[in-house]
Design a protein around this motif. Structure first.
Motif, short mmCIF file in Angstrom:
data_model
loop_
_atom_site.label_atom_id
_atom_site.label_comp_id
_atom_site.label_asym_id
_atom_site.label_seq_id
_atom_site.Cartn_x
_atom_site.Cartn_y
_atom_site.Cartn_z
N LEU A 1 0.83 -1.23 -0.03
CA LEU A 1 0.08 -0.06 0.11
C LEU A 1 0.85 1.40 -0.05
CD1 LEU A 1 -2.93 1.11 0.18
CD2 LEU A 1 -2.71 1.04 2.75
N ALA A 2 1.97 1.16 0.74
CA ALA A 2 2.99 2.37 0.87
C ALA A 2 3.46 2.63 -0.58
CB ALA A 2 3.84 2.36 1.95
N GLY A 3 4.08 1.61 -1.10
CA GLY A 3 4.61 1.76 -2.29
C GLY A 3 3.74 2.03 -3.50
N ALA A 4 2.49 1.68 -3.49
CA ALA A 4 1.44 2.19 -4.39
C ALA A 4 1.21 3.72 -4.21
CB ALA A 4 0.27 1.24 -4.38
N PHE A 5 0.72 4.23 -3.04
CA PHE A 5 0.70 5.76 -2.82
C PHE A 5 2.00 6.43 -3.04
CE2 PHE A 5 -3.31 4.19 -0.61
CZ PHE A 5 -4.06 5.27 -0.62
N LEU A 6 3.01 5.76 -2.69
CA LEU A 6 4.35 6.72 -2.80
C LEU A 6 4.55 6.99 -4.43
CD1 LEU A 6 6.45 8.21 -1.29
CD2 LEU A 6 7.80 6.34 -1.53
N SER A 7 4.53 5.89 -5.11
CA SER A 7 4.80 5.96 -6.71
C SER A 7 3.60 6.55 -7.52
CB SER A 7 5.12 4.48 -7.00
OG SER A 7 3.93 3.67 -7.14
N GLY A 8 2.25 6.36 -6.90
CA GLY A 8 1.37 6.87 -7.47
C GLY A 8 1.08 8.41 -7.45
N ILE A 9 1.26 9.14 -6.34
CA ILE A 9 0.87 10.55 -5.97
C ILE A 9 2.15 11.16 -5.53
CG2 ILE A 9 -1.73 9.82 -6.12
CD1 ILE A 9 -1.40 10.09 -3.20
N GLY A 10 2.93 10.46 -5.17
CA GLY A 10 4.28 11.28 -4.44
C GLY A 10 4.17 11.30 -2.91
N ALA B 1 0.78 11.20 -0.67
CA ALA B 1 0.94 9.99 -0.01
C ALA B 1 0.36 10.05 1.46
CB ALA B 1 1.88 8.87 -0.37
N ILE B 2 1.17 10.54 2.20
CA ILE B 2 1.06 10.79 3.51
C ILE B 2 -0.38 11.55 4.04
CG2 ILE B 2 1.93 12.09 5.67
CD1 ILE B 2 4.83 11.52 4.76
N ALA B 3 -0.61 12.57 3.16
CA ALA B 3 -1.71 13.30 3.43
C ALA B 3 -3.17 12.09 3.13
CB ALA B 3 -2.15 14.56 2.49
N ALA B 4 -2.81 11.38 2.24
CA ALA B 4 -4.06 10.42 1.81
C ALA B 4 -4.33 9.42 2.83
CB ALA B 4 -3.89 9.91 0.45
N LEU B 5 -3.23 8.97 3.30
CA LEU B 5 -3.09 7.93 4.37
C LEU B 5 -3.45 8.29 5.89
CD1 LEU B 5 0.22 5.95 3.40
CD2 LEU B 5 -2.14 5.13 3.24
N GLY B 6 -3.23 9.65 5.94
CA GLY B 6 -3.73 10.26 6.96
C GLY B 6 -5.18 10.12 7.14
N ALA B 7 -5.86 10.83 5.87
CA ALA B 7 -7.35 10.97 5.74
C ALA B 7 -7.86 9.37 6.05
CB ALA B 7 -7.63 11.40 4.34
N LEU B 8 -7.15 8.27 5.53
CA LEU B 8 -7.79 6.94 5.81
C LEU B 8 -7.79 6.74 6.97
CD1 LEU B 8 -6.44 4.80 2.77
CD2 LEU B 8 -8.80 5.56 3.32
N THR B 9 -6.57 7.07 7.70
CA THR B 9 -6.63 7.06 9.20
C THR B 9 -7.92 7.60 10.02
OG1 THR B 9 -4.19 6.74 9.27
CG2 THR B 9 -5.14 7.24 11.32
N ALA B 10 -8.22 8.77 9.32
CA ALA B 10 -9.34 9.25 10.23
C ALA B 10 -10.67 8.91 9.82
CB ALA B 10 -9.35 10.98 9.55
N VAL B 11 -10.95 8.27 8.77
CA VAL B 11 -11.96 7.63 8.31
C VAL B 11 -12.06 6.44 9.27
CG1 VAL B 11 -13.20 6.29 6.63
CG2 VAL B 11 -12.15 8.33 6.12
N ILE B 12 -11.04 5.53 9.35
CA ILE B 12 -10.79 4.40 10.21
C ILE B 12 -11.08 4.82 11.71
CG2 ILE B 12 -9.37 2.32 10.98
CD1 ILE B 12 -8.17 2.58 8.32
N ALA B 13 -10.76 5.92 12.02
CA ALA B 13 -11.01 6.37 13.39
C ALA B 13 -12.37 6.35 13.86
CB ALA B 13 -10.22 7.65 13.94
#
Length: 419
Positions: free
Chosen positions: A363-372, A376-388
């Motif tokens: 997942l990390a590699g896909a986000f990093l290579s796909g959007i930078g 990638a950190i912002a998108a994963l942070g948003a996912l963390t908020a949704v999961i919270a």
């Protein structure tokens, strides 16, 4: 209030805790040197990674049947069997290395089998803690277990490097000795750790596992925790991978990047020491929800600045609270689980959480290579908020009060009503 001195006076828990602390430190040492030795022998990064992957595979594959065994067999015998097997397996590597007969197949087989031993040990240990520790001391006991993990993580790699530098066989000999210490100390436990009596027909392993999953899935509290822990482990570990890979891309020195893990380990130890104090004063459900949201605001500086100090600070602040959340909700979960189901519920929960972990680097590699990196950190942070939102919106989690309250409720529930 949490009382470390009272728990220190619990000889059975002390023997269990010290033995597993030494054993876990030894295992961290071996896990550090496995890829180093494999790479030095083959020059292949894939083979080097395979050693640790096989250990994790053995651990994950064993957890579910090990939970059934922990509910059926004597837990002390299971733990001593796993520790004794560790002595023999790591001693075999040490002897082979001393005689210059160490081979890659031997190394990989030991990696797999020691993972199996770790998977066998874990549910039995959880059941043993429930047996040797009074309910009111469970949060403190689990906090000490959290500290144990962070100490092993912090010290294991440097110690492994020192031992490996001294001799190729030295880390494996040290790990064999650590398992021997665990085996000896387990023998000092006097509490009866035999399985709870069961009067029904003998179940097959598959039926026992189904009963464990059905218990979890039929209760909202357990169901929410299982889903949330798996998803949050996946996303937060992917977030950490992205942060580290971004630092590597930024050209920072490996020593600077290594300090991130060092800072995280120190913060985890401090958090584990403070955990009983926090658990005692904050409602367990509220503490769990706070942990779920804790990483979200700290993502912002990591998006804005790609710097080891920023990453280390963010991860450290999260880990100051994380031990309290894990120990608090873990103590409640163990306390409200019927003794005859602890092994299975624990192994089912651990298996669910671990089964998604190999996807974190992907997942990390896909986000990093796909959007930078920053995106990638912002998108994963948003996912963390949704999961919270999962524990936040769960009434069964929000309703869990402070330990003093739920412990009293458990006592009241155990006392038969007057006629």
């Amino acid at each position: 209030m949490p009382d470390y001195r009272r728990l220190a006076g619990n000889r059975d828990f002390t023997a269990l805790w010290i033995g597993q602390t030494v054993s876990e430190l030894g295992s961290r040492v071996s896990m550090f040197v496995f890829p180093l030795i494999a790479f030095s022998m083959t020059g292949s990064a894939m083979i080097a990674a395979l050693a640790e992957a096989l250990h994790l595979l053995g651990l994950a594959a064993t957890l579910l049947p090990a939970g059934v065994l922990a509910d059926r067999l004597d837990r002390l015998r299971l733990m001593r069997f796993a520790s004794g097997a560790g002595v023999l397996l790591y001693a075999s590597l040490a002897l082979a290395a001393v005689g210059d007969h160490l081979t890659i197949p031997h190394l990989l087989v030991v990696a797999l089998l020691t993972g199996v031993g770790a998977g066998l040990f874990a549910p039995a240990e959880t059941s043993a803690v429930r047996a040797v520790v009074p309910t009111e001391d469970l949060p403190t006991a689990l906090s000490q277990n959290q500290a144990r993990q962070h100490v092993a993580s912090l010290v294991g790699a440097p110690l492994g490097g020192v031992l490996y530098g001294a001799a190729r066989w030295a880390p494996f000999l040290a790990d064999a000795v650590s398992f021997a210490v665990s085996w000896v100390l387990l023998g000092r436990i006097h509490t009866d750790l035999s399985a709870p009596t069961y009067d029904g027909p003998r179940q097959r392993v598959r039926e026992g596992l189904r009963e464990g999953f059905e218990f979890i899935w039929s209760r909202p509290f357990f169901r929410v925790l299982m889903v949330w822990s798996a998803l949050t482990n996946l996303v937060t570990n992917a977030l950490f991978f992205v942060a580290i890979l971004r630092l590597i891309q930024g050209g920072f020195h490996p020593f600077q990047i290594g300090l991130v893990e060092t800072a995280a380990g120190l913060a985890g130890i401090v958090g584990a020491i403070a955990a009983p104090w926090l658990i005692d004063r904050i409602a367990t459900g509220s503490l769990t929800i706070a942990i779920a949201w804790s990483f979200v605001p700290l993502v912002v500086p990591m998006v804005l600045w790609n710097n080891p100090a920023v990453v280390a600070t963010a991860v450290s602040l999260v880990l100051l609270l994380n031990p309290a959340g894990n120990a608090g909700i873990g103590a409640y979960r163990i306390a409200v689980t019927p003794p005859e189901l602890i092994g299975r519920t624990q192994s089912c929960s651990q298996f669910t959480s671990m089964s998604v972990m190999p996807l974190a680097p992907v997942l990390a590699g896909a986000f990093l290579s796909g959007i930078g990196g920053g995106a990638a950190i912002a998108a994963l942070g948003a996912l963390t908020a949704v999961i919270a939102l999962i524990p936040t919106l769960s009434r069964s989690v929000r309703a869990v009060p402070r330990p003093a309250v739920w412990q009293a409720d458990l006592v009241d529930a155990a006392v038969p009503a007057a006629a």
